[in-house]
Write an enzyme that holds these catalytic residues in place. Structure first.
Site, short mmCIF file in Angstrom:
data_model
loop_
_atom_site.label_atom_id
_atom_site.label_comp_id
_atom_site.label_asym_id
_atom_site.label_seq_id
_atom_site.Cartn_x
_atom_site.Cartn_y
_atom_site.Cartn_z
CB CYS A 120 -12.17 2.36 11.47
SG CYS A 120 -10.65 1.81 10.67
CD GLU A 148 -1.30 -4.05 8.00
OE1 GLU A 148 -1.68 -3.31 7.08
OE2 GLU A 148 -0.67 -3.65 8.98
CB SER A 149 -7.74 -2.81 5.53
OG SER A 149 -6.90 -1.96 4.78
#
Lengths: 242, 242
Positions: free
Chosen positions: B28, B80-81
């Site tokens: 990912c 949330e990156s």
């Protein structure tokens, strides 16, 4: 400066040195975020409203994506509402709008991201064209989204998400909360968001409406609805009488 | 701890006190962002990989949206990156990954947002099923997006976007840059991104590949392609041999 929305053929108002310029559209919730933070921070600024259906050429020259809200300082341009609001919070530190602790700050930022669980189905309500099946699904989603915020506010046990005064999370979700009564009107269901399910949020709404930064940009559900209907019809009345 | 992706029926590995846990999926790009920043900041951590096609129940209990990447600390969860990476940058200040000046920092954050102009059409390439018309449009969009970054890097006149060392902007766009050769292979067009058009970015890529934080998570285009093909087929091989 007039607050009329500038369109193709307009001239770009000359920049004033040392004045932060905010490009806005009066009914845009993302632009309202920025205007709320400008008010909360008491930043010397000017607003230039843009006609989004007929954007001036000079606006594209400054801002190739043609987006509002945008901030201009000394000829340099910044966009994206969250980036702008975070910038204002750092450049104008008082009052601080995030918790000092990095983890708590990130927790608030996660909740700002989670707000899309409410704001995205709201847009679908506007364009549901009265389809009862679509509207029912939208309000299911809106209620589920609001539940997360009701639970969170209850856990925090404070008047505002940020504590005794509103902070970034409170302000960032406000523009859509202000439009929730309009969304219910659009759906023709005044009880789509039952009061007993959102007791904390309702009391929070009452308190938010008294906040000067919210009052500085507040518009009634009727005004929002009037604009929205013109927008849906394909002829948005940016400069209508409120 | 094994790096096998945990699925339904697995047990949640016990938390270790004082160790930051990162829930990830090996292929990912958003999770890679977080792993790069963990490496750049040299944070004591552990990785728990999640099988996204068969998420464990205990993962949903911790993380109702079931998203990776997520960070866990003392039982509290963050996702949330960008929120996670900004958190890591604030909680572990060395090396600082944003410019000290708030306007310059916001400018970098705008460019991180603009990266969606490249990453969004890349996803469309993966699922274009060889449709030449779709692929041509996707690569038009990717080239336009990359042009903005080529121009920006050229304007800055530095080795990395952040200067002599990489910063948040460099690291946040990297996972997709690492996958660009794979996107070209998917399209069957090794010249879809002509070298002469992206001279600055190519030299930046060469330098990025030497950075320890990038090397810590780097995978070859062949490995990315092998995983992607399994993902497209509907049976992602999370635990395949590289």
């Amino acid at each position: 400066m007039s607050d009329k929305h500038l369109a193709i053929g307009s001239e770009c108002p000359p920049l004033q040195e040392g004045v932060l310029r905010c490009y806005s559209m009066k009914y845009c919730p993302y632009a309202q975020r920025v205007r709320i933070i400008i008010a909360a921070k008491n930043v010397k600024h000017e607003i230039v409203n843009i006609n989004l259906k007929s954007k001036p050429d000079w606006f594209f020259e400054k801002n190739p994506l043609g987006k509002v809200p945008a901030l201009e300082k000394d000829g340099a341009l910044m966009f994206e509402s969250m980036v702008i609001c975070d910038y204002l919070n750092e450049a104008y530190p008082e009052p601080p709008l995030y918790p000092a602790d990095p983890w708590q700050k990130a927790h608030d930022r996660v909740f700002i991201e989670l707000w899309s669980k409410v704001s995205s189905p709201m847009y679908k309500v506007y364009f549901a064209k009265g389809d009862q099946h679509v509207l029912a699904q939208c309000f299911d989603d809106i209620r589920d989204g609001l539940d997360m915020f009701e639970v969170e506010l209850s856990k925090r046990g404070t008047c505002f998400f940020a504590g005794a005064k509103p902070g970034m999370l409170d302000y960032m979700i406000w523009p859509w909360v202000e439009r929730l009564p309009m969304a219910q009107q659009m759906a023709g269901d005044d009880d789509a968001l039952p009061e007993e399910r959102y007791l904390k949020l309702l009391s929070w709404m009452t308190n938010m409406k008294e906040e000067p930064a919210v009052r500085a940009t507040f518009m009634s559900p009727e005004t929002h609805l009037k604009f929205l209907l013109s927008h849906i019809s394909g002829s948005p009345e940016y400069d209508m009488e409120e």
